[in-house]
Design a protein around this motif. Structure first.
Motif, PDB file in Angstrom:
ATOM      1  N   TRP A  80      19.921  64.695  64.222  1.00 35.76           N
ATOM      2  CA  TRP A  80      20.807  63.623  64.656  1.00 35.76           C
ATOM      3  C   TRP A  80      22.240  64.071  64.362  1.00 35.76           C
ATOM      4  O   TRP A  80      22.483  64.871  63.465  1.00 35.76           O
ATOM      5  CB  TRP A  80      20.507  62.323  63.905  1.00 35.76           C
ATOM      6  N   PRO A 105      18.794  60.947  60.048  1.00 38.17           N
ATOM      7  CA  PRO A 105      18.016  60.209  61.062  1.00 38.17           C
ATOM      8  C   PRO A 105      18.059  58.706  60.805  1.00 38.17           C
ATOM      9  O   PRO A 105      18.109  58.250  59.663  1.00 38.17           O
ATOM     10  CB  PRO A 105      16.603  60.777  60.907  1.00 38.17           C
ATOM     11  N   PRO A 112      20.355  60.732  68.320  1.00 39.71           N
ATOM     12  CA  PRO A 112      19.439  61.875  68.275  1.00 39.71           C
ATOM     13  C   PRO A 112      19.805  62.871  69.363  1.00 39.71           C
ATOM     14  O   PRO A 112      20.047  62.499  70.517  1.00 39.71           O
ATOM     15  CB  PRO A 112      18.075  61.229  68.527  1.00 39.71           C
ATOM     16  N   PRO A 114      14.634  67.589  65.856  1.00 38.49           N
ATOM     17  CA  PRO A 114      14.670  66.317  65.106  1.00 38.49           C
ATOM     18  C   PRO A 114      16.079  65.948  64.631  1.00 38.49           C
ATOM     19  O   PRO A 114      16.245  64.930  63.967  1.00 38.49           O
ATOM     20  CB  PRO A 114      13.759  66.613  63.917  1.00 38.49           C
TER      21      PRO A 114
END
Length: 598
Positions: free
Chosen positions: A330, A445, A299, A328
Motif C-alpha cells: 500500500w 495496509p 493498495p 500486497p
C-alpha cells in the motif's frame, strides 16, 4: 604594496554609468567641503595677518573669497543631477573649480610667509599638506581631479619655500614634493580601486538584469506554450468531437455490414487522436498548477488492475507480453494521478518495445515503495536520457510516426512526478531495454472495511445496460453553436432512444424550455457547451436556464476548453463536465450519472 594593474577600457554604456557615479560621489561632499575650506582660509589668513602684522594675508583672503563665490557653479549640479548635462560636462566643471581652489591655496605661501620665520613656515607646511590629505577622499573618484587638487597647492608651497632659499625652507620644499609624489601614487591606487568596485557593481547589476530578462522570457515562452496548447487543443477538439459522435453512429448502423471493420478502424483513429489531445490537456493543466493531488492510502494492486485493463489488449495486438505482478503493498498517493503517471510509462514502454515484453512490479525498500516498469525495447542512450522528459522529444522517430504519439508522455510523467513528489529514476542501455522506477512512500495496509468505504468504481456499463436500467433521460436539450455537433449528437441519442432538441444560443434555449413546458413535455436533462458563439458563456447560460426554468434540471457541460481560468470556474460551479472529444459510451454514462445525481 604593488600598484594595481590599469583597468581595461570599459564599454561605452558601462563607462558612462561608472563616470556618472564617480561624478555623483565627487559632488556629494562639495557643500560641506566649501564651508570647511572657507573657515580654514579665514582662520589661516587672520592668524598670519596678526602674527606678521602685514596686509598681504588679507589680500589673499579676498582672493579666496572671490574663488568661494564661484560655489554656485558647482551647486548647480544638485539641481541638474545629470539630467540636462552629461556626466563629462560636470566632471570638467568639477576639475576646473578644484584646480582654481588649489591654485588659490598654492598662492597662500607667497602672500603669508615672511622669510626666516621657521615656526610659521613649519605650521604652514602642515596646514597645506593636511588640507591636501583631507581633500583626497573627495577628489579620488575622478583621476584628473586628483592632479588638479594636489599639484597646484603643493607646488605653490614648494616654490615659495625654494624662493626663500634657506636650508630649512629648501628641506621643507623637498619634503613637500616627496609627499606630493607619494600622495599622487596612493590616490591613483584609490581611484583604480573605486573604479574597479563600481565596474564590478554595474556589471553584476547588468548580469542580474539580463538574468531577470531571461527568466521573464523563459516564463513568457512557457506561458505562450501553455496558451498555444490550450488554444490548439480547444480548436482541434471541436471537429474531433463531431467525428467521434458521427463515427459512433456509423459503427452502430454498420454493425452487420461489411464496412463495419472500417468503421471500427475509424473509431480507433479517433480515439488515438483523442489520447493526443488529452495529453495536451494534461500538460496545460499541470503547467497552470490546475491539478491538486488528493492523497490517500491505496493498495497498489488497484493501480495494477487498472493498467492491465487498459493495456492488455494493446500488448496482445503487438505480440508483446505484459506482466503486472500482484503486490500486497500500500502507498500514500493520489491513485488517479499515480495511475496516470505509471500508465504513461507503460504506454511509452509498449511503443518502443518491438519484441519481448513489459514487466510492472512493486517492491518495498524501507519506508519507500518502488514501482518498476521494465521493458526489452530499444533502450535510451545516456546522452538522450535527460531529454526524453521534454515535450515532443522522441528518439529515432524523425518521420514523426503517429503510432508513437506526440512525444509528450514522459513530459507528463515528469510533471506528475514533481506534483506528487514521487521521483522517477531512469536506467537504460541501448538495445537492451529500459527501467523506469517510481519512488513513493509506503503505507501500512488498511483493514478490509476501509475498502468498502471507498468510492464506488467508475462506470463500466455499456449503453445497452443503461437502456435496460432505464438510466438515460428521454428528452434532452442541447445548446451548442456547432451545427455538425448538433446533428451528430441528435443521431447518436436517437440510436439509443433519446430525443434531442438542438439550439445554438441562449434565446433559442429559453424558447425551447418555454415551449416544452407549455406542451407538458419538459426536458429531462440539459447539455451545454462551455464556449458558445460571439463569446457567450455556456456556464452562465446554464445557470440562468436552471434559475429561470427548473432549478433541478440535470445539467452536463461539454467543452473543448483547456485554459485554467475557465476550468476553475467550472469546478467551482459543481456541475459535471466532459472534455471533447467525447466517446459515445462516455457521453451516455456521464449523462446517466448526471440524471441520477439530480
Amino acid at each position: 604594496m604593488p600598484a594595481p594593474t590599469a583597468p581595461l577600457p570599459l564599454p561605452a554604456q558601462l563607462g558612462e554609468r561608472v563616470l556618472r557615479e564617480q561624478v555623483a560621489s565627487a559632488y556629494a561632499t562639495i557643500g560641506s567641503a566649501t564651508v570647511a575650506d572657507a573657515a580654514l582660509a579665514l582662520a589661516v589668513s587672520a592668524g598670519c595677518a596678526w602674527l606678521t602684522q602685514r596686509a598681504a594675508p588679507l589680500v589673499w583672503l579676498l582672493l579666496h573669497l572671490a574663488q568661494t563665490l564661484r560655489y554656485p557653479l558647482l551647486g548647480a549640479y544638485a539641481k541638474d543631477a545629470g539630467a540636462a548635462q552629461p556626466a563629462t560636462f560636470w566632471a570638467r566643471r568639477y576639475v576646473r573649480e578644484v584646480a582654481i581652489n588649489s591654485t588659490v591655496w598654492g598662492l597662500a605661501p607667497w602672500f603669508m610667509l615672511p622669510p626666516g620665520n621657521t615656526a610659521l613656515t613649519a605650521l604652514f607646511v602642515l596646514i597645506v599638506l593636511g588640507l591636501c590629505t583631507a581633500g583626497m577622499a573627495s577628489v579620488a573618484p575622478l583621476r584628473r581631479a586628483i592632479w588638479a587638487y594636489c599639484c597646484p597647492m603643493v607646488i605653490g608651497l614648494a616654490t615659495a619655500l625654494l624662493w626663500h632659499g634657506t636650508a630649512f625652507d629648501m628641506t621643507a620644499a623637498g619634503c613637500a614634493l616627496a609627499y606630493l609624489v607619494v600622495t599622487l601614487r596612493f590616490a591613483g591606487q584609490q581611484h583604480r580601486l573605486l573604479t574597479t568596485s563600481l565596474t564590478a557593481r554595474f556589471e553584476n547589476e547588468a548580469l542580474a538584469e539580463q538574468l531577470a530578462q531571461q527568466v521573464s522570457l523563459t516564463q513568457q515562452s512557457s506561458d505562450e506554450k501553455t496558451r498555444f496548447l490550450a488554444t490548439a487543443s480547444h480548436d482541434l477538439r471541436q471537429p474531433v468531437h463531431a467525428i467521434a459522435l458521427f463515427g459512433a453512429v456509423l459503427e452502430k448502423e454498420l454493425h452487420d455490414h461489411p464496412q463495419h471493420d472500417n468503421a471500427q478502424r475509424l473509431m480507433r483513429a479517433v480515439q488515438a487522436l483523442g489520447h493526443s489531445l488529452d495529453a495536451m490537456l494534461d500538460v496545460s493543466r499541470l503547467d497552470a498548477g490546475d491539478v491538486t493531488p488528493a492523497r490517500a492510502v491505496v493498495p497498489l494492486n488497484t493501480v495494477f488492475n487498472a493498467l492491465s485493463q487498459t493495456f492488455a489488449a494493446r500488448a496482445d495486438e503487438r505480440g508483446l507480453q505484459l506482466r503486472l505482478r500482484a503486490t500486497p503493498l500500500w502507498a500514500r498517493t493520489d491513485p488517479e494521478l499515480l495511475t496516470r503517471l505509471v500508465a504513461n510509462l507503460v504506454d511509452n514502454a509498449l511503443k518502443y518495445t518491438p519484441q519481448g515484453g513489459v514487466l510492472v512490479m512493486a517492491r518495498e525498500r524501507g519506508t519507500e515503495a518502488w514501482i518498476d516498469v521494465r521493458d526489452t525495447g530499444i533502450g535510451i542512450a545516456a546522452e538522450h536520457q535527460a531529454q526524453v522528459f521534454e515535450e515532443f522529444y522522441q528518439i529515432d522517430n524523425p518521420g514523426r510516426d503517429r503510432a508513437r504519439g506526440l512525444g509528450m508522455g514522459l513530459s507528463i510523467v515528469r510533471r506528475l512526478s514533481v506534483l506528487l513528489d514521487h521521483p522517477v529514476l531512469l536506467r537504460s542501455l541501448p538495445g537492451r531495454g529500459s527501467r523506469f522506477r517510481v519512488v513513493l512512500p509506503v503505507a501500512p495496509p488498511q483493514p478490509v472495511d476501509a475498502l468498502l468505504a471507498q468510492p464506488p468504481p467508475r462506470w463500466t456499463d455499456t449503453a445497452s445496460m443503461l437502456l435496460q436500467d432505464d438510466a438515460l433521460p428521454r428528452r434532452v436539450l442541447l445548446v451548442d453553436d456547432e451545427a455538425d455537433i448538433g446533428v451528430a449528437m441528435t443521431a447518436l441519442m436517437r440510436a439509443v432512444g433519446v430525443s434531442v432538441t438542438h439550439v445554438a444560443d441562449g434565446a433559442q434555449a429559453h424558447a425551447a424550455l418555454i415551449e416544452a413546458r407549455a406542451r407538458q413535455q419538459p426536458f429531462d436533462a440539459l447539455i451545454c457547451d462551455l464556449r458558445l458563439a460571439d463569446g457567450a458563456d455556456g456556464l452562465a447560460l446554464a445557470r440562468t436556464l436552471r434559475h429561470q426554468h427548473s432549478r433541478t434540471l440535470p445539467t452536463l457541460l461539454v467543452t473543448g476548453e483547456t485554459a485554467p481560468t475557465p476550468l476553475q470556474r467550472v469546478r467551482d460551479s459543481g456541475l459535471p463536465v466532459l472534455f471533447k472529444p467525447v466517446t459515445a459510451d462516455a457521453l451516455l454514462l456521464a449523462l446517466a450519472r448526471t440524471v441520477r445525481a439530480d
